[in-house]
Scaffold this motif. Sequence first.
Motif, mmCIF file in Angstrom:
data_model
loop_
_atom_site.group_PDB
_atom_site.id
_atom_site.type_symbol
_atom_site.label_atom_id
_atom_site.label_comp_id
_atom_site.label_asym_id
_atom_site.label_seq_id
_atom_site.Cartn_x
_atom_site.Cartn_y
_atom_site.Cartn_z
ATOM 1 N N PHE A 69 0.850 -1.180 0.000
ATOM 2 C CA PHE A 69 0.000 0.000 0.000
ATOM 3 C C PHE A 69 0.888 1.233 0.000
ATOM 4 N N ARG A 70 0.520 2.223 -0.797
ATOM 5 C CA ARG A 70 1.324 3.435 -0.917
ATOM 6 C C ARG A 70 1.055 4.434 0.188
ATOM 7 N N PHE A 71 0.089 4.205 0.994
ATOM 8 C CA PHE A 71 -0.246 5.139 2.061
ATOM 9 C C PHE A 71 -0.624 4.330 3.287
ATOM 10 N N ASP A 72 -0.413 4.936 4.424
ATOM 11 C CA ASP A 72 -0.700 4.220 5.659
ATOM 12 C C ASP A 72 -1.298 5.119 6.734
ATOM 13 N N ASP A 73 -1.952 6.181 6.294
ATOM 14 C CA ASP A 73 -2.542 7.051 7.307
ATOM 15 C C ASP A 73 -4.069 7.065 7.213
ATOM 16 N N ASP A 74 -4.682 7.439 8.314
ATOM 17 C CA ASP A 74 -6.137 7.423 8.414
ATOM 18 C C ASP A 74 -6.811 8.420 7.478
ATOM 19 N N LEU A 75 -6.155 9.549 7.209
ATOM 20 C CA LEU A 75 -6.764 10.559 6.344
ATOM 21 C C LEU A 75 -7.018 10.004 4.941
ATOM 22 N N VAL A 76 -6.018 9.412 4.336
ATOM 23 C CA VAL A 76 -6.187 8.879 2.978
ATOM 24 C C VAL A 76 -7.183 7.729 2.985
ATOM 25 N N TRP A 77 -7.077 6.821 3.948
ATOM 26 C CA TRP A 77 -8.034 5.713 4.018
ATOM 27 C C TRP A 77 -9.453 6.224 4.199
ATOM 28 N N GLY A 78 -9.625 7.228 5.037
ATOM 29 C CA GLY A 78 -10.953 7.803 5.247
ATOM 30 C C GLY A 78 -11.510 8.404 3.970
ATOM 31 N N LEU A 79 -10.650 9.083 3.211
ATOM 32 C CA LEU A 79 -11.099 9.672 1.950
ATOM 33 C C LEU A 79 -11.464 8.604 0.927
ATOM 34 N N LEU A 80 -10.678 7.537 0.876
ATOM 35 C CA LEU A 80 -10.944 6.480 -0.104
ATOM 36 C C LEU A 80 -12.171 5.651 0.248
ATOM 37 N N THR A 81 -12.353 5.371 1.511
ATOM 38 C CA THR A 81 -13.501 4.548 1.901
ATOM 39 C C THR A 81 -14.767 5.358 2.037
ATOM 40 N N ASN A 89 -20.276 13.442 -2.525
ATOM 41 C CA ASN A 89 -18.949 13.781 -2.011
ATOM 42 C C ASN A 89 -17.898 12.754 -2.387
ATOM 43 N N ASP A 90 -18.310 11.630 -2.947
ATOM 44 C CA ASP A 90 -17.385 10.542 -3.253
ATOM 45 C C ASP A 90 -16.287 10.968 -4.215
ATOM 46 N N SER A 91 -16.647 11.612 -5.321
ATOM 47 C CA SER A 91 -15.626 11.994 -6.298
ATOM 48 C C SER A 91 -14.696 13.061 -5.739
ATOM 49 N N THR A 92 -15.208 13.965 -4.934
ATOM 50 C CA THR A 92 -14.370 14.990 -4.308
ATOM 51 C C THR A 92 -13.387 14.349 -3.331
ATOM 52 N N SER A 93 -13.853 13.392 -2.563
ATOM 53 C CA SER A 93 -12.986 12.697 -1.610
ATOM 54 C C SER A 93 -11.894 11.915 -2.327
ATOM 55 N N ARG A 94 -12.252 11.250 -3.409
ATOM 56 C CA ARG A 94 -11.256 10.485 -4.166
ATOM 57 C C ARG A 94 -10.236 11.409 -4.818
ATOM 58 N N LEU A 95 -10.683 12.548 -5.298
ATOM 59 C CA LEU A 95 -9.772 13.530 -5.871
ATOM 60 C C LEU A 95 -8.793 14.027 -4.807
ATOM 61 N N HIS A 96 -9.312 14.328 -3.637
ATOM 62 C CA HIS A 96 -8.467 14.777 -2.528
ATOM 63 C C HIS A 96 -7.440 13.707 -2.177
ATOM 64 N N ALA A 97 -7.861 12.451 -2.098
ATOM 65 C CA ALA A 97 -6.947 11.348 -1.804
ATOM 66 C C ALA A 97 -5.880 11.236 -2.886
ATOM 67 N N SER A 98 -6.264 11.386 -4.149
ATOM 68 C CA SER A 98 -5.299 11.322 -5.254
ATOM 69 C C SER A 98 -4.270 12.435 -5.160
ATOM 70 N N ILE A 99 -4.721 13.620 -4.781
ATOM 71 C CA ILE A 99 -3.802 14.750 -4.624
ATOM 72 C C ILE A 99 -2.809 14.465 -3.504
ATOM 73 N N LEU A 100 -3.291 13.943 -2.388
ATOM 74 C CA LEU A 100 -2.399 13.609 -1.276
ATOM 75 C C LEU A 100 -1.372 12.555 -1.688
ATOM 76 N N MET A 101 -1.826 11.522 -2.401
ATOM 77 C CA MET A 101 -0.909 10.467 -2.827
ATOM 78 C C MET A 101 0.089 10.978 -3.856
ATOM 79 N N ALA A 102 -0.348 11.879 -4.733
ATOM 80 C CA ALA A 102 0.556 12.460 -5.737
ATOM 81 C C ALA A 102 1.649 13.259 -5.039
ATOM 82 N N GLY A 103 1.291 13.991 -3.998
ATOM 83 C CA GLY A 103 2.280 14.746 -3.242
ATOM 84 C C GLY A 103 3.287 13.841 -2.588
ATOM 85 N N ARG A 104 2.840 12.715 -2.113
ATOM 86 C CA ARG A 104 3.755 11.756 -1.474
ATOM 87 C C ARG A 104 4.666 11.122 -2.505
ATOM 88 N N HIS A 105 4.159 10.932 -3.735
ATOM 89 C CA HIS A 105 5.006 10.402 -4.800
ATOM 90 C C HIS A 105 6.123 11.374 -5.109
#
Length: 109
Positions: A69-81, A89-105
């Motif tokens: 898994f590329r992420f291990d924090d509650d914020l990203v998991w909360g956004l994805l689930t 709000n689903d697409s907005t949450s997934r977009l936010h999660a993608s932005i967070l993961m892109a920053g980590r990349h």
Amino acid sequence: MSTTADQILTEIREANLSYLMLAQNLIRADREEALFRLGISEDTADMLAMLTPAQMLKIASGNTLLCRFRFDDDLVWGLLTNHGKSAANDSTSRLHASILMAGRHQEAA
């Protein structure tokens, strides 16, 4: 070894081979996108792109799962689930999660 343990090892090996094949295909098709989607470095991409089928089979046959898994924090998991949120709000949450993961990349690269 029990049948369940044997089955798990078989599934790990299958997942490893599928992951290696997918990674290699992504790298060959669009390197920059592959780096982002897989969360890997340039050096790792170079190595994966050059693997032969025999090398992939050998690497995949281990008993350790190659991908993680590329992420291990509650914020990203909360956004994805998206627990307890509306479908709007689903697409907005997934977009936010993608932005967070892109920053980590970018931080890892």
